[in-house]
Enzyme design. Structure first.
Site, PDB file in Angstrom:
ATOM      1  N   ASP A  34       0.936  -1.364  -0.068  1.00 26.20           N
ATOM      2  CA  ASP A  34      -0.055   0.017  -0.122  1.00 26.20           C
ATOM      3  C   ASP A  34       0.932   1.126  -0.032  1.00 26.20           C
ATOM      4  OD1 ASP A  34      -2.703  -1.033   0.148  1.00 26.20           O
ATOM      5  OD2 ASP A  34      -2.040  -1.791   2.070  1.00 26.20           O
ATOM      6  N   HIS A  65      -0.333  -1.258  -4.683  1.00 25.62           N
ATOM      7  CA  HIS A  65      -1.676  -0.375  -4.781  1.00 25.62           C
ATOM      8  C   HIS A  65      -1.150   0.965  -4.511  1.00 25.62           C
ATOM      9  CE1 HIS A  65      -5.800   0.362  -2.248  1.00 25.62           C
ATOM     10  NE2 HIS A  65      -5.561   0.895  -3.676  1.00 25.62           N
TER      11      HIS A  65
HETATM   12  C1  DX5 Z   1      -6.367   0.592   2.803  1.00 29.81           C
HETATM   13  C2  DX5 Z   1      -5.327  -0.269   2.395  1.00 29.81           C
HETATM   14  C3  DX5 Z   1      -5.769  -1.688   2.704  1.00 29.81           C
HETATM   15  C4  DX5 Z   1      -5.330  -2.014   4.080  1.00 29.81           C
HETATM   16  C5  DX5 Z   1      -6.399  -3.032   4.426  1.00 29.81           C
HETATM   17  O1  DX5 Z   1      -6.371   1.771   2.177  1.00 29.81           O
HETATM   18  O2  DX5 Z   1      -5.602  -0.179   0.864  1.00 29.81           O
HETATM   19  O3  DX5 Z   1      -4.690  -2.734   1.805  1.00 29.81           O
HETATM   20  O4  DX5 Z   1      -4.151  -2.461   4.362  1.00 29.81           O
HETATM   21  O5  DX5 Z   1      -6.378  -3.323   5.690  1.00 29.81           O
HETATM   22  P1  DX5 Z   1      -7.464  -4.125   6.466  1.00 29.81           P
HETATM   23  O6  DX5 Z   1      -7.445  -5.563   5.939  1.00 29.81           O
HETATM   24  O7  DX5 Z   1      -6.957  -4.120   7.941  1.00 29.81           O
HETATM   25  O8  DX5 Z   1      -8.607  -3.627   6.387  1.00 29.81           O
HETATM   26 ZN    ZN Z   2      -4.575  -1.644  -0.565  1.00 31.24          ZN
END
Ligand code: DX5
Ligand code: ZN
Length: 215
Positions: A34, A65
């Site tokens: 991320d 991402h």
């Molecule tokens: C949020 C990120 C996610 C995040 C998900 O903006 O894109 O990838 O890490 O985290 P969880 O699984 O804890 O919701």
């Molecule tokens: Zn993400």
């Protein structure tokens, strides 16, 4: 077979190499990275140098991402760093087809992500330009938020829209042992999971409990 892409946003940032190796040993299919710029989302994470330094820790696919403004400028940086899939946000692009094409031209898989508020209709003209659709089931920016179940209908309609095209349908945000099954039933084939993978030290068990939601 559903794929699990653990997000290292919930990992120990002081030990990212070891965390990634442990995910590899624990049955992770991809590694979700991320990237946040503090502008497109109100949080700041890491950039291409960190990704490059982690590249040799695993052969798993780096599922990157990009939650950033001006992705065009940054795409080559992440391609050089060893990203395999580069996903940009529809809302951050001026010319989304051009941006997606530029990712493919660098030999990478091109992904498009939608915020929860963005209508799935915007994907209609994009399908032939993308390898992955990433549906956000939380407002992007932070781990540990609650799953937005109003996105399930959107996931189902995108699954129909994809038809027999070779496009992964990935879901990100609030995925746990309950919501994983809902997303798989709606047609998702890749699940991103941060807090539910890292919640206890037994990552293998946590990953398996998400996979076992498959019918
Ligand atoms: C949020 C990120 C996610 C995040 C998900 O903006 O894109 O990838 O890490 O985290 P969880 O699984 O804890 O919701
Ligand atoms: Zn993400």
């Amino acid at each position: 077979m559903v794929l699990i892409s653990p997000s290292i946003l919930s990992a120990d940032f002081g030990n990212l190499r070891q965390e990634i190796k442990k995910l590899d040993d624990s049955g992770a299919d991809w590694i979700h990275l991320d990237v946040m710029d503090g502008h497109f989302v109100p949080n700041l994470t890491f950039g291409p140098q960190v990704i490059k330094s982690l590249r040799s820790a695993t052969n798993l696919i780096f599922d990157t991402h990009l939650m950033v403004n001006n992705p065009d400028k940054m795409i080559p940086w992440f391609a050089d760093a060893g990203a395999d899939i580069i996903t940009i946000h529809y809302e951050a692009c001026d010319d989304v087809l051009k941006t997606l094409s530029s990712i493919r031209k660098l030999g990478k898989k091109a992904g498009i992500s939608l915020r929860p508020q963005t209508d799935s209709k915007v994907l209609e003209n994009i399908l032939d330009y993308t390898d992955l659709i990433l549906i956000m089931t939380v407002n992007p920016g932070f781990g540990g938020q609650s799953f937005m179940s109003d996105q399930l209908e959107k996931i189902s309609s995108i699954r129909k829209m994809i038809g027999n095209r070779k496009i992964w349908l990935e879901v990100d945000g609030g995925i746990n042992h309950t919501t994983a099954g809902l997303c798989i039933n709606a047609g998702a084939d890749v699940l991103v999971a941060g807090s539910s993978v890292f919640k206890t030290p037994d990552y293998a068990k946590n990953i398996l409990s998400l996979k076992n939601k498959e019918e």
